[in-house]
Write an enzyme that holds these catalytic residues in place. Sequence first.
Site: not given
Ligand code: CMP
Length: 139
Positions: A10, A113, A127, A116, A50
Amino acid sequence: ATERTFSIIKPDATRRNLTGAVTAKLEEAGLRVVASKRLQLSKEQAEGFYAVHKERPFFNDLVSFMISGPVVVQVLEGENAVLKNREVMGATNPANAEPGTIRKEFAESIEANSVHGSDSLENAAIEIAYFFKPEEIVG
Ligand code: CMP
């Protein structure tokens, strides 16, 4: 069984020049990068990827974050690749991630974070097809 899963490095990680460090963690876990490209996602691409989270309160922030800089999309191959990748990523919220995981070591927040990863073999196929043509994947 040998599986393929989908990974995104990311914008928080590409911004901090962590593409190699994140990829090293994946490789150390036994995953093989069989396709990789660096992209600037469009808003439409990020929203489409998403779409499952469309109704979540964090959707707009998530899309803004995902287009805030380049990402690296990858196809990872290996034994039980979907689960293995989820283990090496660690919990979505870095505060809950196990020591040694990518998110524990590198992530800044639940949103920023660093990575993904597909949550199932079925979603992995969807995906992967969203970003790669079959001939771009070389196992
Ligand atoms: P990802 O695995 O990319 O899938 C959805 C993303 O939403 C997740 O990782 C996080 O980076 C982001 N995200 C932001 N806020 C939240 C939240 N409260 N709960 C879950 N995902 C979140």
